[in-house]
Design a protein around this motif. Structure first.
Motif, mmCIF file in Angstrom:
data_model
loop_
_atom_site.group_PDB
_atom_site.id
_atom_site.type_symbol
_atom_site.label_atom_id
_atom_site.label_comp_id
_atom_site.label_asym_id
_atom_site.label_seq_id
_atom_site.Cartn_x
_atom_site.Cartn_y
_atom_site.Cartn_z
ATOM 1 N N THR A 63 -4.585 0.286 -4.794
ATOM 2 C CA THR A 63 -3.435 -0.560 -5.097
ATOM 3 C C THR A 63 -3.891 -2.016 -5.120
ATOM 4 O O THR A 63 -4.489 -2.504 -4.156
ATOM 5 C CB THR A 63 -2.329 -0.395 -4.042
ATOM 6 O OG1 THR A 63 -1.798 0.934 -4.124
ATOM 7 C CG2 THR A 63 -1.196 -1.383 -4.276
ATOM 8 N N VAL A 64 -3.629 -2.696 -6.215
ATOM 9 C CA VAL A 64 -3.939 -4.123 -6.327
ATOM 10 C C VAL A 64 -2.774 -4.905 -5.725
ATOM 11 O O VAL A 64 -1.662 -4.882 -6.241
ATOM 12 C CB VAL A 64 -4.166 -4.530 -7.792
ATOM 13 C CG1 VAL A 64 -4.287 -6.050 -7.911
ATOM 14 C CG2 VAL A 64 -5.414 -3.855 -8.346
ATOM 15 N N LEU A 65 -3.033 -5.568 -4.608
ATOM 16 C CA LEU A 65 -2.012 -6.354 -3.927
ATOM 17 C C LEU A 65 -1.908 -7.773 -4.473
ATOM 18 O O LEU A 65 -0.839 -8.384 -4.405
ATOM 19 C CB LEU A 65 -2.311 -6.427 -2.431
ATOM 20 C CG LEU A 65 -2.300 -5.106 -1.662
ATOM 21 C CD1 LEU A 65 -2.672 -5.343 -0.207
ATOM 22 C CD2 LEU A 65 -0.942 -4.432 -1.764
ATOM 23 N N TYR A 66 -3.031 -8.289 -4.995
ATOM 24 C CA TYR A 66 -3.026 -9.674 -5.487
ATOM 25 C C TYR A 66 -4.190 -9.907 -6.428
ATOM 26 O O TYR A 66 -5.183 -9.185 -6.412
ATOM 27 C CB TYR A 66 -3.081 -10.669 -4.324
ATOM 28 C CG TYR A 66 -4.293 -10.528 -3.430
ATOM 29 C CD1 TYR A 66 -5.405 -11.355 -3.575
ATOM 30 C CD2 TYR A 66 -4.334 -9.573 -2.422
ATOM 31 C CE1 TYR A 66 -6.510 -11.241 -2.747
ATOM 32 C CE2 TYR A 66 -5.432 -9.444 -1.585
ATOM 33 C CZ TYR A 66 -6.516 -10.274 -1.757
ATOM 34 O OH TYR A 66 -7.613 -10.150 -0.934
ATOM 35 N N PRO A 81 0.828 -1.208 0.000
ATOM 36 C CA PRO A 81 0.000 0.000 0.000
ATOM 37 C C PRO A 81 0.863 1.258 0.000
ATOM 38 O O PRO A 81 1.987 1.261 0.509
ATOM 39 C CB PRO A 81 -0.787 -0.120 1.312
ATOM 40 C CG PRO A 81 -0.779 -1.579 1.628
ATOM 41 C CD PRO A 81 0.548 -2.082 1.146
ATOM 42 N N ARG A 82 0.344 2.337 -0.543
ATOM 43 C CA ARG A 82 1.063 3.603 -0.531
ATOM 44 C C ARG A 82 1.247 4.079 0.903
ATOM 45 O O ARG A 82 0.446 3.778 1.782
ATOM 46 C CB ARG A 82 0.310 4.647 -1.343
ATOM 47 C CG ARG A 82 0.313 4.361 -2.832
ATOM 48 C CD ARG A 82 -0.465 5.372 -3.618
ATOM 49 N NE ARG A 82 0.117 6.709 -3.521
ATOM 50 C CZ ARG A 82 -0.032 7.642 -4.457
ATOM 51 N NH1 ARG A 82 -0.734 7.378 -5.549
ATOM 52 N NH2 ARG A 82 0.507 8.838 -4.312
ATOM 53 N N THR A 83 2.283 4.868 1.097
ATOM 54 C CA THR A 83 2.609 5.341 2.454
ATOM 55 C C THR A 83 2.349 6.828 2.634
ATOM 56 O O THR A 83 2.709 7.396 3.670
ATOM 57 C CB THR A 83 4.085 5.049 2.767
ATOM 58 O OG1 THR A 83 4.917 5.677 1.779
ATOM 59 C CG2 THR A 83 4.349 3.548 2.759
ATOM 60 N N PRO A 85 2.587 1.687 7.746
ATOM 61 C CA PRO A 85 1.498 2.645 7.561
ATOM 62 C C PRO A 85 1.825 4.057 8.027
ATOM 63 O O PRO A 85 1.074 4.999 7.731
ATOM 64 C CB PRO A 85 0.362 2.042 8.385
ATOM 65 C CG PRO A 85 1.054 1.247 9.434
ATOM 66 C CD PRO A 85 2.286 0.689 8.786
ATOM 67 N N GLY A 86 2.926 4.226 8.740
ATOM 68 C CA GLY A 86 3.288 5.556 9.226
ATOM 69 C C GLY A 86 2.212 6.136 10.123
ATOM 70 O O GLY A 86 1.732 5.477 11.042
ATOM 71 N N LEU A 130 0.193 -10.102 2.782
ATOM 72 C CA LEU A 130 1.100 -9.736 1.706
ATOM 73 C C LEU A 130 1.782 -8.400 1.987
ATOM 74 O O LEU A 130 2.985 -8.236 1.753
ATOM 75 C CB LEU A 130 0.346 -9.675 0.377
ATOM 76 C CG LEU A 130 -0.117 -11.016 -0.187
ATOM 77 C CD1 LEU A 130 -1.019 -10.811 -1.391
ATOM 78 C CD2 LEU A 130 1.078 -11.879 -0.570
ATOM 79 N N ALA A 131 1.018 -7.435 2.488
ATOM 80 C CA ALA A 131 1.595 -6.129 2.815
ATOM 81 C C ALA A 131 2.646 -6.264 3.916
ATOM 82 O O ALA A 131 3.730 -5.674 3.844
ATOM 83 C CB ALA A 131 0.494 -5.158 3.234
ATOM 84 N N ALA A 132 2.334 -7.059 4.931
ATOM 85 C CA ALA A 132 3.273 -7.249 6.040
ATOM 86 C C ALA A 132 4.541 -7.943 5.568
ATOM 87 O O ALA A 132 5.654 -7.558 5.950
ATOM 88 C CB ALA A 132 2.606 -8.052 7.151
ATOM 89 N N ALA A 133 4.402 -8.965 4.733
ATOM 90 C CA ALA A 133 5.560 -9.695 4.241
ATOM 91 C C ALA A 133 6.478 -8.806 3.412
ATOM 92 O O ALA A 133 7.695 -9.014 3.364
ATOM 93 C CB ALA A 133 5.112 -10.896 3.412
#
Length: 266
Positions: free
Chosen positions: A163-166, A64-66, A89-90, A81-84
């Motif tokens: 954002t397409v993660l998968y 994801p964008r930050t 996330p700021g 997936l984002a964590a890996a």
């Protein structure tokens, strides 16, 4: 036609711990599970996202964008997936579509700021409609996410980026449940998204039993996890018997099993 000492119930969850949990739950309800994954996960990579200007030319997993004020996650898979990929996330407000996504966020070490009362895209829009006016909102999810979420947030005045993660694809071996339905040997089916309906029908068509499978489902008990899933099924000619108030698999399974054979598991 088989003898039916136990309900034969199809579950279409991805072939990971979600399917394992579905099988365990159905067995605890006295049913005979038919695990038939209709979704498989293909992570998106940065090179695929490069045409949006958000990636580079590597094959690194997309995150994801930050630079957003709000970040919306809509699934356990997206969180994992984002964590890996090391997403941070700021200072963003982190929003989860429901308890399962929130639990995945907590498990990965993230905080969760907002969970809607209704676990759906509509519920998220209703919860965020006021606060997101004029804010940057990042929606990170699969390639089959509902436009209800992004359109609703834009209508609320947010600047939305997705954002397409998968990607969600159909496993080529899927379709056991379609064959059973076509033979009249399936007692219940638990659809957990519009895409599981589409993939079930694709699998049935591949086996040459699409119409027979629909007829078989219409003699069985069909559960749908929410209104979009119900609408997809009914548009294909499948009658839906159960839509739980709470959009989670446990509620779906319990209500569908009870509807298929009231109190048989008591």
């Amino acid at each position: 036609m088989r003898e039916k000492p136990r309900l034969r119930v199809a579950a279409f969850r991805p072939a990971d711990d979600r399917l394992d949990s579905a099988v365990e739950l159905l067995e605890s309800l006295g049913a005979d599970p038919v695990p038939d994954p209709m979704l498989a996960i293909e992570p998106a990579t940065a090179v695929e996202d490069s045409d949006t200007g958000d990636g580079d030319d590597s094959d690194d997993q997309v995150t994801p964008r930050t630079d957003a004020d709000y970040v919306v996650l809509t699934s356990k898979t997206g969180v994992e997936l984002a964590a890996a990929a090391g997403w941070d996330p700021g200072e963003a407000t982190v929003c989860a579509i429901g308890e399962a996504t929130a639990a995945a966020l907590h498990e990965a070490g993230y905080g969760v700021d907002i969970i809607p009362a209704e676990y759906s895209s509509t519920g998220l829009v209703e919860t965020l409609a006021g606060p997101v006016a004029g804010a940057r909102v990042e929606v990170a999810r699969s390639d089959h996410g509902s436009a209800v979420l992004t359109d609703g947030l834009e209508d609320a005045g947010a600047y939305v980026h997705e954002t397409v993660l998968y990607r969600l694809v159909r496993p080529p071996e899927s379709g056991e449940s379609a064959a059973l339905a076509a033979d009249g040997d399936l007692d219940a089916a638990l659809f957990t998204s519009s895409l599981t309906v589409e993939h079930f029908l694709d699998a049935a068509a591949q086996r040459g039993v699409r119409e027979a499978a629909i007829d078989g489902l219409n003699e069985a008990t069909v559960g749908a996890i929410g209104e979009p899933t119900r609408e997809a099924a009914e548009a294909a000619g499948i009658s839906v018997d159960v839509v739980p108030d709470q959009a989670d698999f446990e509620a779906l399974a319990c209500e569908a099993v009870e509807a298929a054979a009231p109190s048989h598991h008591e």
